[in-house]
Design a protein around this motif. Structure first.
Motif, PDB file in Angstrom:
ATOM      1  N   SER A   8     -46.325  66.237  11.892  1.00  0.00           N
ATOM      2  CA  SER A   8     -47.267  66.121  10.932  1.00  0.00           C
ATOM      3  C   SER A   8     -46.644  65.898   9.433  1.00  0.00           C
ATOM      4  N   THR A  31     -58.654  62.493  11.996  1.00  0.00           N
ATOM      5  CA  THR A  31     -57.977  61.883  13.005  1.00  0.00           C
ATOM      6  C   THR A  31     -56.988  62.856  13.456  1.00  0.00           C
ATOM      7  N   GLY A  34     -52.345  64.902  17.254  1.00  0.00           N
ATOM      8  CA  GLY A  34     -51.622  66.027  17.927  1.00  0.00           C
ATOM      9  C   GLY A  34     -52.197  67.212  17.595  1.00  0.00           C
ATOM     10  N   GLY A  35     -53.057  67.382  16.564  1.00  0.00           N
ATOM     11  CA  GLY A  35     -53.633  68.745  16.204  1.00  0.00           C
ATOM     12  C   GLY A  35     -52.716  69.217  15.039  1.00  0.00           C
ATOM     13  N   GLY A  36     -51.725  68.784  14.612  1.00  0.00           N
ATOM     14  CA  GLY A  36     -50.919  69.278  13.623  1.00  0.00           C
ATOM     15  C   GLY A  36     -51.449  70.150  12.362  1.00  0.00           C
ATOM     16  N   HIS A  37     -52.097  69.123  11.665  1.00  0.00           N
ATOM     17  CA  HIS A  37     -52.698  69.456  10.405  1.00  0.00           C
ATOM     18  C   HIS A  37     -54.068  70.246  10.599  1.00  0.00           C
ATOM     19  N   ASP A  54     -61.020  62.008  16.982  1.00  0.00           N
ATOM     20  CA  ASP A  54     -60.250  61.112  17.312  1.00  0.00           C
ATOM     21  C   ASP A  54     -60.804  60.043  18.238  1.00  0.00           C
ATOM     22  N   ARG A  55     -60.282  58.628  18.113  1.00  0.00           N
ATOM     23  CA  ARG A  55     -60.808  57.748  18.969  1.00  0.00           C
ATOM     24  C   ARG A  55     -60.030  57.647  20.230  1.00  0.00           C
ATOM     25  N   ASN A  80     -64.844  57.439  16.811  1.00  0.00           N
ATOM     26  CA  ASN A  80     -64.330  56.688  15.957  1.00  0.00           C
ATOM     27  C   ASN A  80     -64.781  57.390  14.282  1.00  0.00           C
ATOM     28  N   PHE A  81     -63.664  57.469  13.344  1.00  0.00           N
ATOM     29  CA  PHE A  81     -64.444  58.059  12.173  1.00  0.00           C
ATOM     30  C   PHE A  81     -65.228  57.206  11.391  1.00  0.00           C
ATOM     31  N   ASP A 102     -55.265  61.192   8.261  1.00  0.00           N
ATOM     32  CA  ASP A 102     -54.080  60.755   8.470  1.00  0.00           C
ATOM     33  C   ASP A 102     -53.881  59.581   9.241  1.00  0.00           C
ATOM     34  N   GLN A 109     -48.596  57.579  20.654  1.00  0.00           N
ATOM     35  CA  GLN A 109     -49.082  56.443  20.718  1.00  0.00           C
ATOM     36  C   GLN A 109     -47.853  55.426  20.792  1.00  0.00           C
TER      37      GLN A 109
HETATM   38  C1  LIG Z   1     -51.103  59.760  12.358  1.00  0.00           C
HETATM   39  S1  LIG Z   1     -51.993  60.301  13.843  1.00  0.00           S
HETATM   40  C2  LIG Z   1     -52.594  61.851  13.359  1.00  0.00           C
HETATM   41  C3  LIG Z   1     -51.683  63.097  13.602  1.00  0.00           C
HETATM   42  C4  LIG Z   1     -52.232  64.469  13.197  1.00  0.00           C
HETATM   43  N1  LIG Z   1     -52.630  64.339  11.793  1.00  0.00           N
HETATM   44  C5  LIG Z   1     -51.362  65.553  13.573  1.00  0.00           C
HETATM   45  O1  LIG Z   1     -51.090  66.260  12.674  1.00  0.00           O
HETATM   46  O2  LIG Z   1     -51.256  65.558  14.751  1.00  0.00           O
HETATM   47  C6  LIG Z   1     -53.417  59.280  13.896  1.00  0.00           C
HETATM   48  C7  LIG Z   1     -54.526  59.513  14.927  1.00  0.00           C
HETATM   49  O3  LIG Z   1     -55.643  58.896  14.067  1.00  0.00           O
HETATM   50  C8  LIG Z   1     -56.185  58.330  15.189  1.00  0.00           C
HETATM   51  N2  LIG Z   1     -57.179  57.335  14.762  1.00  0.00           N
HETATM   52  C9  LIG Z   1     -56.884  56.194  14.202  1.00  0.00           C
HETATM   53  N3  LIG Z   1     -57.901  55.468  13.793  1.00  0.00           N
HETATM   54  C10 LIG Z   1     -58.882  56.264  13.982  1.00  0.00           C
HETATM   55  C11 LIG Z   1     -60.304  55.821  13.968  1.00  0.00           C
HETATM   56  N4  LIG Z   1     -60.701  54.932  13.000  1.00  0.00           N
HETATM   57  N5  LIG Z   1     -61.165  57.196  14.373  1.00  0.00           N
HETATM   58  C12 LIG Z   1     -60.621  58.129  14.885  1.00  0.00           C
HETATM   59  N6  LIG Z   1     -59.482  58.201  15.193  1.00  0.00           N
HETATM   60  C13 LIG Z   1     -58.401  57.447  14.548  1.00  0.00           C
HETATM   61  C14 LIG Z   1     -55.217  57.699  16.167  1.00  0.00           C
HETATM   62  O4  LIG Z   1     -55.617  57.626  17.532  1.00  0.00           O
HETATM   63  C15 LIG Z   1     -54.235  58.860  15.988  1.00  0.00           C
HETATM   64  O5  LIG Z   1     -54.427  59.870  17.025  1.00  0.00           O
END
Ligand SMILES: C[S@@+](CC[C@H](N)C(=O)[O-])C[C@H]1O[C@@H](n2cnc3c(N)ncnc32)[C@H](O)[C@@H]1O
Length: 289
Positions: A8, A31, A34-37, A54-55, A80-81, A102, A109
């Motif tokens: 994260s 988003t 991986g669930g870190g934040h 998360d999508r 989707n957000f 994030d 991915q």
């Molecule tokens: C950088 S990662 C997030 C990591 C997370 N913050 C962590 O600490 O593990 C971005 C995530 O956002 C998701 N994502 C990207 N665009 C999105 C959207 N429009 N709606 C929902 N999720 C989205 C991706 O599928 C991805 O899993």
């Protein structure tokens, strides 16, 4: 290849930016990945509940396991957000105290051999983050030359966009990332061949943004946040390229928001060297007024 854990980015900075949650509240991690934040927020703020979106269904599987121990304080949604509004309606939540995103991709991915996000891995041209209607294959094989050039120029800020688009159209059908790599490299002039990696990075970014309508989703999320945040609530967004950062920066200077810091927060030297993915990260935080 073993799947790497996603690290994260700016974790402590994100936790600190939500210090208003000390006394509790509801936060949406848009988003959750991986669930870190999410884990950081839940363990530092024991009185909050978290709505995670998360999508990508695979990302949700990972975060579901990681956040298991928080049980009743977490609700996860494959969404989707840009649909945050309807997710909140579905669980009868009116207002939020924090919203976090994030942006971009997780290491899961990027490292997935089959998804086509990386120009360094041979894969079918997919690049879908979730249940989208179009894939990179559709964009590259059905869009007009003019549209492809525009996408590469606007979303990749790549100056050889027209030459690349011409070669793409001439080379159809294009089915794999390998083919796309060859097409891009062969369409840039010899003098620019030294920086072929950055051209590839820009072209792949551009196609990914188009496939997943990333910039429109971000605009919608900011609008929803304006409506759904309590006064005094916070919106924090980590972006990874200038197109996203520009949208966030402008929005935070517009009605309804006050930026918490003048400049974006960027990773420390230590974080940059230990996690190369963090290098381009910018965190902006605003308060709802
Ligand atoms: C950088 S990662 C997030 C990591 C997370 N913050 C962590 O600490 O593990 C971005 C995530 O956002 C998701 N994502 C990207 N665009 C999105 C959207 N429009 N709606 C929902 N999720 C989205 C991706 O599928 C991805 O899993």
């Amino acid at each position: 290849m073993p799947i790497q854990q996603h690290i994260s980015v700016l974790l402590n900075e994100v936790i600190e930016s939500f210090d208003i949650l000390k006394s509790g509240g509801i936060v949406a991690d848009c988003t959750v990945g991986g669930g870190g934040h999410a884990e950081g927020l839940l363990s530092n703020y024991p009185l909050i509940t978290l709505i995670g979106l998360d999508r990508d269904s695979k990302a949700l599987e990972i975060s579901r396991k990681r956040l298991e121990r928080f049980e009743k304080r977490v609700q996860l949604f494959e969404a989707n957000f840009s649909d945050l509004d309807s997710v909140l309606d579905s669980i009868k939540v009116q207002k939020l105290n924090g919203i976090f995103a994030d942006l971009g991709m997780s290491s899961f991915q990027l490292d997935d051999e089959k998804r086509g996000f990386s120009f360094e891995k041979s894969a079918p041209l997919d690049m879908k983050m979730g249940l989208n209607t179009k894939s990179a294959f559709d964009v590259l094989n059905t869009y007009s030359e003019k549209e492809i050039a525009r996408i590469i120029y606007e979303y990749g800020e790549e100056r050889f966009s027209r030459r690349i688009a011409r070669r793409v159209v001439e080379s159809r059908p294009i089915a794999t990332t390998d083919q796309l790599v060859k097409i891009v490299v062969s369409s840039i002039p010899r003098t620019a061949q030294k920086r072929w990696k950055s051209t590839l990075r820009r072209v792949f970014q551009a196609i990914r943004i188009e496939v997943n309508t990333e910039l429109d989703n971000l605009r919608i999320l900011i609008e929803t946040s304006r409506k759904r945040l309590e006064v005094g609530g916070r919106l924090a967004i980590i972006s990874f390229h200038s197109l996203e950062d520009r949208i966030v920066k402008r929005a935070f200077l517009s009605e309804g928001f006050v930026p918490i810091t003048k400049k974006p927060i960027t990773p420390s030297e230590l974080e940059r060297t230990s996690n190369s993915r963090s290098r381009s990260a910018k965190l902006r935080i605003a308060e709802k007024v």
